[in-house]
Scaffold this motif. Sequence first.
Motif, mmCIF file in Angstrom:
data_model
loop_
_atom_site.group_PDB
_atom_site.id
_atom_site.type_symbol
_atom_site.label_atom_id
_atom_site.label_comp_id
_atom_site.label_asym_id
_atom_site.label_seq_id
_atom_site.Cartn_x
_atom_site.Cartn_y
_atom_site.Cartn_z
ATOM 1 N N ARG A 1 9.352 20.444 -23.366
ATOM 2 C CA ARG A 1 9.716 19.453 -22.235
ATOM 3 C C ARG A 1 11.098 18.610 -22.642
ATOM 4 N N SER B 1 -1.706 12.047 -16.946
ATOM 5 C CA SER B 1 -2.482 11.546 -18.249
ATOM 6 C C SER B 1 -1.741 10.829 -18.955
ATOM 7 N N THR C 1 0.284 16.855 -12.555
ATOM 8 C CA THR C 1 0.016 16.025 -11.628
ATOM 9 C C THR C 1 0.716 15.743 -10.467
ATOM 10 N N GLU C 2 2.136 15.556 -10.441
ATOM 11 C CA GLU C 2 2.616 15.123 -9.296
ATOM 12 C C GLU C 2 2.849 16.368 -8.504
ATOM 13 N N THR D 1 10.947 17.935 -13.127
ATOM 14 C CA THR D 1 9.677 18.249 -13.984
ATOM 15 C C THR D 1 9.943 17.993 -15.763
ATOM 16 N N LYS E 1 -5.036 17.069 -24.383
ATOM 17 C CA LYS E 1 -3.734 17.188 -24.905
ATOM 18 C C LYS E 1 -3.384 16.798 -26.364
ATOM 19 N N ASP F 1 10.365 20.095 -17.507
ATOM 20 C CA ASP F 1 9.724 21.299 -18.411
ATOM 21 C C ASP F 1 10.964 22.289 -18.493
ATOM 22 N N PHE G 1 -7.725 12.889 -14.564
ATOM 23 C CA PHE G 1 -6.634 14.126 -14.747
ATOM 24 C C PHE G 1 -7.028 15.208 -13.787
ATOM 25 N N ILE H 1 6.587 27.799 -20.577
ATOM 26 C CA ILE H 1 7.546 26.661 -20.811
ATOM 27 C C ILE H 1 7.833 26.691 -22.296
ATOM 28 N N ASN I 1 -1.698 32.387 -19.144
ATOM 29 C CA ASN I 1 -1.021 31.175 -18.946
ATOM 30 C C ASN I 1 -1.288 30.330 -17.578
ATOM 31 N N SER I 2 -1.498 29.066 -17.659
ATOM 32 C CA SER I 2 -1.505 28.335 -16.310
ATOM 33 C C SER I 2 -0.818 27.051 -16.288
ATOM 34 N N TYR I 3 0.061 26.812 -15.311
ATOM 35 C CA TYR I 3 0.997 25.705 -15.599
ATOM 36 C C TYR I 3 0.886 24.860 -14.299
ATOM 37 N N GLY I 4 0.714 23.632 -14.458
ATOM 38 C CA GLY I 4 0.635 22.653 -13.483
ATOM 39 C C GLY I 4 1.048 21.389 -13.839
ATOM 40 N N GLY J 1 -3.854 26.289 -20.560
ATOM 41 C CA GLY J 1 -2.562 25.495 -20.115
ATOM 42 C C GLY J 1 -2.716 23.956 -20.172
ATOM 43 N N ALA J 2 -1.988 23.280 -19.573
ATOM 44 C CA ALA J 2 -1.990 21.816 -19.523
ATOM 45 C C ALA J 2 -1.075 21.299 -20.694
ATOM 46 N N GLU J 3 -0.560 22.320 -21.578
ATOM 47 C CA GLU J 3 0.346 21.734 -22.478
ATOM 48 C C GLU J 3 1.167 23.073 -23.352
HETATM 49 P P1 AMP Z 1 -0.095 16.375 -16.538
HETATM 50 O O1 AMP Z 1 0.736 15.899 -15.261
HETATM 51 O O2 AMP Z 1 -0.640 15.081 -17.353
HETATM 52 O O3 AMP Z 1 -1.145 17.343 -16.239
HETATM 53 O O4 AMP Z 1 0.925 16.964 -17.269
HETATM 54 C C1 AMP Z 1 1.767 18.047 -16.892
HETATM 55 C C2 AMP Z 1 2.637 18.556 -17.820
HETATM 56 O O5 AMP Z 1 1.981 19.416 -18.808
HETATM 57 C C3 AMP Z 1 3.645 19.509 -17.404
HETATM 58 O O6 AMP Z 1 4.767 18.975 -16.772
HETATM 59 C C4 AMP Z 1 3.922 19.988 -18.708
HETATM 60 O O7 AMP Z 1 4.870 19.592 -19.648
HETATM 61 C C5 AMP Z 1 2.778 20.312 -19.115
HETATM 62 N N1 AMP Z 1 2.016 21.648 -18.959
HETATM 63 C C6 AMP Z 1 1.003 21.980 -18.062
HETATM 64 N N2 AMP Z 1 0.692 23.088 -18.239
HETATM 65 C C7 AMP Z 1 1.461 23.898 -19.095
HETATM 66 C C8 AMP Z 1 1.836 25.230 -19.725
HETATM 67 N N3 AMP Z 1 0.999 26.245 -19.182
HETATM 68 N N4 AMP Z 1 2.738 25.457 -20.676
HETATM 69 C C9 AMP Z 1 3.315 24.478 -20.912
HETATM 70 N N5 AMP Z 1 3.346 23.187 -20.667
HETATM 71 C C10 AMP Z 1 2.343 22.874 -19.776
#
Ligand code: AMP
Length: 430
Positions: free
Chosen positions: A326, A91, A238-239, A300, A420, A302, A138, A323, A233-236, A211-213
């Motif tokens: 960052r 993003s 792009t990389e 990351t 975001k 994070d 995205f 998380i 909570n969902s974490y991920g 998630g996503a932030e």
């Molecule tokens: P993007 O690559 O643009 O999808 O951004 C990824 C970044 O979004 C991650 O490295 C985190 O910093 C943040 N992120 C995604 N999911 C979460 C989450 N559930 N909690 C906290 N940060 C998140």
Amino acid sequence: MFWQREVESIDRGLLEKIQLERLKETVHRVYAHIPFYRRRFEEGNIAPEGIRTLGDIRKIPFTCNEDIQVNFPYGLLAVPKDDLVRLHTSSGTTGRPKAVFFSKRDIDQSTELIARCLVMTGMKRGDVLQNMMTYGLFTGALVMHYGAEKAGILVIPSGSGNTNRQIMLMQNFKTTAIHITPSYILYLAEVLEKKGIDPQRDLSLKRAFVGAEPYSEETRKKIEDIFKIDVYNSYGLTEMNGPGVAFECEWKQGMHIWEDNFLIEIIDPSTGDLLPEGQYGELVLTTLCREAMPILRYRTRDITSIIPGPCSCGRTHRRISRIVGRSDDMFIIRGVNIFPQQIERVLMGIEGVARNYQIILESLDEMRVQVEIDRGIFDGNVDRLLRFQKDMTNKLRSEILILPKVELLEPGVLPVFEGKAKRVIDKRTL
Ligand code: AMP
Ligand code: ZN
């Protein structure tokens, strides 16, 4: 519920054997096909054959954000361009965009991981998922979309924004789950309230994948309380395919990270040293199944920790904690390191705080916190308002150790984010 019980609750010894096999295979492949990695190995006097144990991974240098940017667009491919079937970019919240490519196998793999994630929260056939993430470059929307379909769930690809239409879709199609950012779900709550729609009475919602932030446990509680649903909570990133890297199970006590696909390390961000389970540090990920664009030891940025001990659900893939921020979100005021998350945690734990806030860094030693509060607190009783403000200021000071200026605002004044959120405005760099 399990999507693939034998994989999700695999014996740890066997899991580590599989990880090692996949690591060796990945190392050989990147050495053979990606000049960037071959150069890195040669400079460090490392031969692919030198990686014999999982611990040997620490001989390999880290891959950083800049390495991906420098190799833009095709420099990190391990397959011919003709094998690529999808492009996503990050993003771009931090610097130049980064391109990430998927082969057919990568699409299948990321799809499987999402199916695992959704099913472990109890999602099943018959559920209706409204995907309120931005469709496009995205990863958030498309990767989730494919995975949900794979799990037999009806997906409404509503994308983010257009809140009135979102609500109409939720009502018309009896949406049972939504995939959404924390800032957008709080805004959605506000619009529902304005329209007099009671989420519990007038919607069919049971779950939200948020998630996503970053967001705090207090925000999760607030959302669960408003909607009377479970928030997972969902974490991920792009990389690493986007969503589906780590996700909470029905116990909601940290996010299982799929260790058959990702090798995880937590390091001290300043020294790069490995930290033990339980300690907070920077998450470093190595892809174990990526075909088109394998990445070794990706920093990351994070900050999280590995939660020690098994989870009650029976899955053996370890969990990471929420998380906290960052490493590059951290700012320094009067010499104190502060994460925006610390401020959010305090604010969202205070009754009377509405849903939106903003942090303004005025100078090296001054910050202002603007926060929207419930209308009732603006009922003309100035003393009460001042007490509320003072109490909030003190709570913030005991968390972040400096005294911020606190500005109380009516709901709806601060900017709203459909994707975001941008919570920190750094006037020192403008
Ligand atoms: P993007 O690559 O643009 O999808 O951004 C990824 C970044 O979004 C991650 O490295 C985190 O910093 C943040 N992120 C995604 N999911 C979460 C989450 N559930 N909690 C906290 N940060 C998140
Ligand atoms: Zn679990």
